[in-house]
Design a protein around this motif. Structure first.
Motif, mmCIF file in Angstrom:
data_model
loop_
_atom_site.group_PDB
_atom_site.id
_atom_site.type_symbol
_atom_site.label_atom_id
_atom_site.label_comp_id
_atom_site.label_asym_id
_atom_site.label_seq_id
_atom_site.Cartn_x
_atom_site.Cartn_y
_atom_site.Cartn_z
ATOM 1 N N ALA A 250 11.559 2.877 0.359
ATOM 2 C CA ALA A 250 11.041 2.491 -0.780
ATOM 3 C C ALA A 250 11.653 1.228 -1.290
ATOM 4 O O ALA A 250 11.136 0.415 -2.047
ATOM 5 C CB ALA A 250 10.428 3.614 -1.756
ATOM 6 N N LYS A 251 12.802 1.643 -1.514
ATOM 7 C CA LYS A 251 13.753 0.295 -2.481
ATOM 8 C C LYS A 251 13.884 -0.903 -1.541
ATOM 9 O O LYS A 251 13.582 -1.994 -2.035
ATOM 10 C CB LYS A 251 15.234 0.987 -2.488
ATOM 11 N N GLY B 67 11.100 -3.595 -2.077
ATOM 12 C CA GLY B 67 11.160 -4.614 -3.226
ATOM 13 C C GLY B 67 10.056 -4.650 -4.135
ATOM 14 O O GLY B 67 9.285 -3.409 -4.187
ATOM 15 N N PHE B 68 9.628 -5.578 -4.794
ATOM 16 C CA PHE B 68 8.714 -5.596 -5.819
ATOM 17 C C PHE B 68 7.238 -5.504 -5.342
ATOM 18 O O PHE B 68 6.553 -4.941 -5.952
ATOM 19 C CB PHE B 68 8.768 -6.876 -6.505
ATOM 20 N N ALA C 4 5.399 -3.983 -3.519
ATOM 21 C CA ALA C 4 4.822 -2.545 -3.078
ATOM 22 C C ALA C 4 4.337 -1.641 -4.216
ATOM 23 O O ALA C 4 4.625 -2.111 -5.423
ATOM 24 C CB ALA C 4 6.347 -1.589 -2.600
#
Lengths: 156, 287
Positions: B39-40, B43-44, B46
């Motif tokens: 998930a990390k 990035g933005f 998502a």
């Protein structure tokens, strides 16, 4: 727990919901609440007015009742007066009538007595003439002595 | 209780704190992230599907219930749901009247939306922590975080909206000049133009921090309270696997914490609404 596109999505959802609420939810409800407030205020004012009208009507009714009572009293008083008057009148009438009848009866009685007296007088005269003629036998001529006999009858 | 891949305590907690994230994997394919690291890495760009789903669903619930009441609302005798809705509306209206003294048709509906929406999202916290995630797992969804307000994205999203409105109305009411002056001419004020320019950086720094701190504190307060509450529910849920005694203790604790949490749920929604009103009031008034 990353900051990502969800932020933008949430902001968009926020804008849409607030817009919808502002256009289609808030105004009708607040208007209805205000309308109700006005309606209740009007209702209370009307109730107040009604109460005042009721008090006024009650006052009027009392006045009318007391007037009617007075009138009734007056009528009864007048009727009573009239009653006594009528009784007195009837009494007077009865008395007059009685007097009249009494007078008439007295007249009748007098008349009858007179007639009886006349008849008695005539019979006594005839009886005297008969007696006298019997005593004087044929000496007395009825026709010749008629004048004297009439005077005799008048004296009886 | 925990997912099949992680039956450890840490795994359980991590699983509960993981949003259902949809985005682009580093290898270029689009899909759901499996685990926090993936998930990390997205990035933005998502999106947290669970946060969006629950917040929009609850917002729609709010709109649906209140719209139905609004359609039915008349000056006549209210009944049932309409009574409740009117009570909420009057409560919000009273609060707006109490703190906001200007003419603005947006503020009251804004306050109502925020109050009820945040309240509904917070209330999801009272649903036992495993119910909906387990249900989602049965439906084949790996992660499910049901309380949108424990996602900083959600709280920041709303606070950002409030912030934009604050700036917009500041400029609308006071003009660009007035707004700039508010940012640069105080708290250190001076008549002398040279002093004014000298004070400008300090003023701007202080005012800018105070301006930006508003949405940050607004969102972090809500997020922090709800996240902490959720965290405690998760920890209490851990007790259920620790034998009979701990199971009973866990049940009692969960009940006690839920009762206490009702207060937080309501209070945080109320604070969020009240602060929004106050910020907009500040935007409308001249200093």
């Amino acid at each position: 727990m990353n900051i990502n596109l969800t932020l933008i999505g949430q902001s968009l959802a926020f804008v849409v919901f607030v817009w919808f609420c502002m256009k289609l939810v808030w105004p009708p409800i607040v208007n209805a609440l205000n309308d109700r407030k006005t309606k209740i205020a009007d209702g209370l004012a009307a109730a107040e007015e009604g109460q005042q009208a009721k008090a006024k009507a009650q006052e009027h009714a009392e006045q009318v009742t007391s007037e009617a009572k007075e009138q009734a009293q007056e009528i009864i008083r007048r009727a009573e007066k009239r009653e006594t008057e009528m009784v007195e009148e009837a009494k007077g009438n009865a008395r007059t009538e009685g007097d009249r009848i009494l007078t008439a009866a007295r007249g009748e009685i007098d008349k009858e007595a007179n007639m009886a007296r006349e008849a008695l007088r005539a019979q006594v005269a005839a009886l005297a003439v008969t007696g006298a003629s019997k005593i004087l036998s044929r000496e007395v001529d009825a026709e010749a002595h008629a004048k004297m006999l009439d005077e005799l009858i008048a004296e009886l | 209780m925990a997912s099949s891949e992680a039956l450890t305590t840490t795994g359980y907690i991590k699983h509960h704190l993981q949003n259902l994230t949809f985005g682009q994997h580093p290898d270029g394919t689009w899909g759901i992230a499996h685990g926090a690291a993936e998930a990390k890495a997205m990035g933005f760009w998502a999106i947290h599907l669970d946060t969006m789903f629950w917040s929009v669903l609850l917002g729609a619930l709010f709109i649906w219930v209140f719209r139905r009441a609004a359609v039915k609302a008349t000056a006549g005798v209210p009944s049932g749901m309409l009574n409740f809705v009117e009570w909420v509306v009057e409560f919000v209206d009273d609060n707006v009247r109490g703190s906001f003294s200007h003419k603005n048709d947006l503020v009251a509906p804004l306050a109502l939306t925020l109050f009820v929406w945040v309240l509904l999202m917070n209330t999801m916290d009272l649903v036992p922590v495993d119910w909906l995630p387990e249900l989602a797992k049965l439906m084949g969804i790996e992660y499910m975080k049901v309380v949108p307000t424990t996602d900083p994205n959600a709280t920041f999203g709303m606070a950002l909206g409030v912030f934009v409105l604050t700036v917009f109305y500041s400029i609308k009411v006071k003009g660009i000049g007035g707004f700039t002056a508010e940012l640069t001419m105080q708290p250190f004020a001076a008549k002398n133009p040279i002093l004014k320019i000298l004070f400008l950086p300090a003023n701007f720094f202080l005012e800018f921090v105070s301006l930006v701190s508003k949405p940050v504190s607004l969102s972090l307060r809500l997020f922090g309270n709800l996240f902490a509450g959720e965290m405690i529910f998760i920890l209490i849920a851990l007790l259920f696997s620790g034998g009979t005694v701990l199971f009973i203790a866990g049940g009692a604790l969960q009940w006690a914490w839920a009762v206490f949490h009702i207060l937080i749920v309501l209070l945080q929604a109320f604070i969020f609404m009240t602060l929004t009103i106050v910020y907009l009031e500040m935007a409308h008034s001249h200093h």
